[in-house]
Design an enzyme around this catalytic site. Structure first.
Site, PDB file in Angstrom:
ATOM      1  N   SER A 143       0.849  -1.201   0.000  1.00  0.00           N
ATOM      2  CA  SER A 143       0.000   0.000   0.000  1.00  0.00           C
ATOM      3  C   SER A 143       0.876   1.239   0.000  1.00  0.00           C
ATOM      4  O   SER A 143       2.036   1.178   0.458  1.00  0.00           O
ATOM      5  CB  SER A 143      -0.884   0.017   1.248  1.00  0.00           C
ATOM      6  OG  SER A 143      -1.498   1.288   1.408  1.00  0.00           O
ATOM      7  N   TYR A 156      -1.734  -0.922  10.659  1.00  0.00           N
ATOM      8  CA  TYR A 156      -1.913  -1.281   9.240  1.00  0.00           C
ATOM      9  C   TYR A 156      -0.710  -0.818   8.419  1.00  0.00           C
ATOM     10  O   TYR A 156      -0.162  -1.582   7.611  1.00  0.00           O
ATOM     11  CB  TYR A 156      -3.211  -0.675   8.695  1.00  0.00           C
ATOM     12  CG  TYR A 156      -3.406  -0.919   7.215  1.00  0.00           C
ATOM     13  CD1 TYR A 156      -3.518  -2.213   6.712  1.00  0.00           C
ATOM     14  CD2 TYR A 156      -3.462   0.144   6.311  1.00  0.00           C
ATOM     15  CE1 TYR A 156      -3.674  -2.455   5.355  1.00  0.00           C
ATOM     16  CE2 TYR A 156      -3.628  -0.081   4.951  1.00  0.00           C
ATOM     17  CZ  TYR A 156      -3.726  -1.373   4.474  1.00  0.00           C
ATOM     18  OH  TYR A 156      -3.873  -1.602   3.131  1.00  0.00           O
TER      19      TYR A 156
HETATM   20  P1  NDP Z   1     -11.712  -6.253   0.381  1.00  0.00           P
HETATM   21  O1  NDP Z   1     -11.971  -6.109   1.841  1.00  0.00           O
HETATM   22  O2  NDP Z   1     -12.618  -5.610  -0.585  1.00  0.00           O
HETATM   23  O3  NDP Z   1     -11.547  -7.794   0.034  1.00  0.00           O
HETATM   24  C1  NDP Z   1     -10.707  -8.571   0.851  1.00  0.00           C
HETATM   25  C2  NDP Z   1     -10.550  -9.964   0.291  1.00  0.00           C
HETATM   26  O4  NDP Z   1      -9.666 -10.687   1.154  1.00  0.00           O
HETATM   27  C3  NDP Z   1     -11.855 -10.736   0.263  1.00  0.00           C
HETATM   28  O5  NDP Z   1     -11.860 -11.556  -0.867  1.00  0.00           O
HETATM   29  C4  NDP Z   1     -11.788 -11.567   1.537  1.00  0.00           C
HETATM   30  O6  NDP Z   1     -12.467 -12.808   1.425  1.00  0.00           O
HETATM   31  C5  NDP Z   1     -10.298 -11.866   1.605  1.00  0.00           C
HETATM   32  N1  NDP Z   1      -9.866 -12.221   2.951  1.00  0.00           N
HETATM   33  C6  NDP Z   1     -10.064 -11.546   4.116  1.00  0.00           C
HETATM   34  N2  NDP Z   1      -9.503 -12.220   5.129  1.00  0.00           N
HETATM   35  C7  NDP Z   1      -8.975 -13.354   4.599  1.00  0.00           C
HETATM   36  C8  NDP Z   1      -8.265 -14.448   5.128  1.00  0.00           C
HETATM   37  N3  NDP Z   1      -7.989 -14.529   6.442  1.00  0.00           N
HETATM   38  N4  NDP Z   1      -7.879 -15.448   4.295  1.00  0.00           N
HETATM   39  C9  NDP Z   1      -8.144 -15.389   2.972  1.00  0.00           C
HETATM   40  N5  NDP Z   1      -8.797 -14.350   2.396  1.00  0.00           N
HETATM   41  C10 NDP Z   1      -9.193 -13.353   3.208  1.00  0.00           C
HETATM   42  O7  NDP Z   1     -10.189  -5.712   0.192  1.00  0.00           O
HETATM   43  P2  NDP Z   1      -9.533  -4.788  -0.939  1.00  0.00           P
HETATM   44  O8  NDP Z   1      -9.802  -5.374  -2.256  1.00  0.00           O
HETATM   45  O9  NDP Z   1      -9.886  -3.377  -0.659  1.00  0.00           O
HETATM   46  O10 NDP Z   1      -7.962  -4.930  -0.584  1.00  0.00           O
HETATM   47  C11 NDP Z   1      -7.198  -6.008  -1.079  1.00  0.00           C
HETATM   48  C12 NDP Z   1      -5.728  -5.806  -0.733  1.00  0.00           C
HETATM   49  O11 NDP Z   1      -5.265  -4.563  -1.240  1.00  0.00           O
HETATM   50  C13 NDP Z   1      -5.425  -5.798   0.767  1.00  0.00           C
HETATM   51  O12 NDP Z   1      -4.178  -6.432   1.001  1.00  0.00           O
HETATM   52  C14 NDP Z   1      -5.318  -4.317   1.078  1.00  0.00           C
HETATM   53  O13 NDP Z   1      -4.538  -4.067   2.212  1.00  0.00           O
HETATM   54  C15 NDP Z   1      -4.681  -3.800  -0.198  1.00  0.00           C
HETATM   55  N6  NDP Z   1      -4.909  -2.385  -0.442  1.00  0.00           N
HETATM   56  C16 NDP Z   1      -6.200  -1.913  -0.617  1.00  0.00           C
HETATM   57  C17 NDP Z   1      -6.417  -0.577  -0.840  1.00  0.00           C
HETATM   58  C18 NDP Z   1      -7.798  -0.014  -1.017  1.00  0.00           C
HETATM   59  O14 NDP Z   1      -7.946   1.237  -0.967  1.00  0.00           O
HETATM   60  N7  NDP Z   1      -8.818  -0.815  -1.257  1.00  0.00           N
HETATM   61  C19 NDP Z   1      -5.285   0.380  -0.883  1.00  0.00           C
HETATM   62  C20 NDP Z   1      -3.999  -0.213  -0.700  1.00  0.00           C
HETATM   63  C21 NDP Z   1      -3.840  -1.547  -0.489  1.00  0.00           C
HETATM   64  P3  NDP Z   1     -13.866 -13.077   2.209  1.00  0.00           P
HETATM   65  O15 NDP Z   1     -14.808 -12.016   1.759  1.00  0.00           O
HETATM   66  O16 NDP Z   1     -14.226 -14.453   1.797  1.00  0.00           O
HETATM   67  O17 NDP Z   1     -13.545 -12.942   3.672  1.00  0.00           O
END
Ligand code: NDP
Length: 250
Positions: A143, A156
């Site tokens: 990030s 975070y």
């Molecule tokens: P979302 O919250 O929209 O989606 C998260 C995903 O991760 C879901 O598919 C969820 O699955 C899965 N997940 C959560 N916990 C677990 C776990 N313990 N094991 C396996 N899968 C898991 O996240 P984003 O798309 O917003 O973010 C994705 C990545 O990008 C993250 O690493 C985040 O830190 C990073 N990021 C995001 C930004 C943003 O602004 N959105 C900015 C910078 C970085 P389920 O629904 O089945 O739990």
């Protein structure tokens, strides 16, 4: 038109929604067979798999909490059974929870570090056992907060600082095996996660947009296309890098 990932197998963690779902769809569009990992959203993962299969691709949904060693072993055992190898690992699963210093407790710390940092190490450990001799590519979702931390997000931000460091360390360690390890550092992206956290509707979003040269927050597709680049041989001499995909925000 030739596909960049024809014959390749990709595992995308947290691919049932948000950035991970977009990455899974884009990797499949380039010809990869994709393992769509999720932790609780079976419907979301099934929808991503159906979209890939409807488009003539191959995909499999696998439930696994990637913060847990046994679940990670299960994820890669299923991958091996279905596709026999791994060429691309995208460590996308991650959580972001905001808390001021006085609200930080061990639960807040471990929840984020166990998934965002330990989870990434566990998946990488299992995946490399299945990479072929010619190597492959690992893409870690970091990030912009790794290098530009914001207030009330110290834990975070620290997890993503760790992701940047791990990326460089593992790139050095796995380079001799032709496994490239890079990170993508997104700015704010509109996803289910940022909607649920109320971020995309907040003044914080407006503030970020004002500070972003390209004047908008990101969409999952913006991150997915950059991931395809790092996953493919187009980035064949790129490793240990952190690529800011953030509309110029830094
Ligand atoms: P979302 O919250 O929209 O989606 C998260 C995903 O991760 C879901 O598919 C969820 O699955 C899965 N997940 C959560 N916990 C677990 C776990 N313990 N094991 C396996 N899968 C898991 O996240 P984003 O798309 O917003 O973010 C994705 C990545 O990008 C993250 O690493 C985040 O830190 C990073 N990021 C995001 C930004 C943003 O602004 N959105 C900015 C910078 C970085 P389920 O629904 O089945 O739990």
């Amino acid at each position: 038109m030739s596909q960049k990932l024809q014959g390749k197998v990709a595992v995308v963690t947290g691919a049932s929604k948000g950035i991970g779902a977009a990455i899974a769809l884009h990797l499949a569009k380039e010809g990869a067979s994709v393992v769509v990992n999720y932790s609780s959203s079976k419907d979301g993962a099934d929808r991503v798999v159906a979209a890939i299969v409807d488009n003539g691709g191959k995909a499999l949904a696998v439930k696994a909490n990637v913060a847990k060693f046994e679940d990670v072993q299960h994820l890669f055992a299923e991958t091996k059974k279905a596709f026999g190898k791994v060429d691309v690992l995208v460590n996308n699963a991650g959580i972001y929870e905001f808390a001021p210093l006085e609200a930080i407790n061990p639960e807040h710390f471990h929840k984020q570090f166990d998934l965002n940092v330990l989870g990434l190490l566990l998946t990488t450990q299992e995946a490399v056992k299945l990479f072929p001799a010619e190597g492959g590519s690992i893409v870690n979702l970091s990030s912009v907060v790794a290098t530009t931390p914001v207030p009330n997000a110290s834990v975070y931000s620290a997890t993503k600082g760790a992701v940047d460091a791990l990326t460089r360390s593992l790139a050095a360690e796995l380079g001799p095996r032709h496994i490239r390890v890079n990170a993508i550092n997104p700015g704010m992206v509109e996803t289910e996660g940022t909607h649920t956290a109320g971020i995309t509707e907040s003044d914080f979003r407006k503030q970020i947009e004002q500070q972003t040269p390209l004047g908008r927050i990101g969409q999952p597709r913006d991150i997915a296309t950059a991931t395809v680049f790092l996953a493919s041989s187009d980035a064949g001499w790129v490793t240990g890098q952190t690529l800011l995909v953030a509309g110029g925000y830094r």
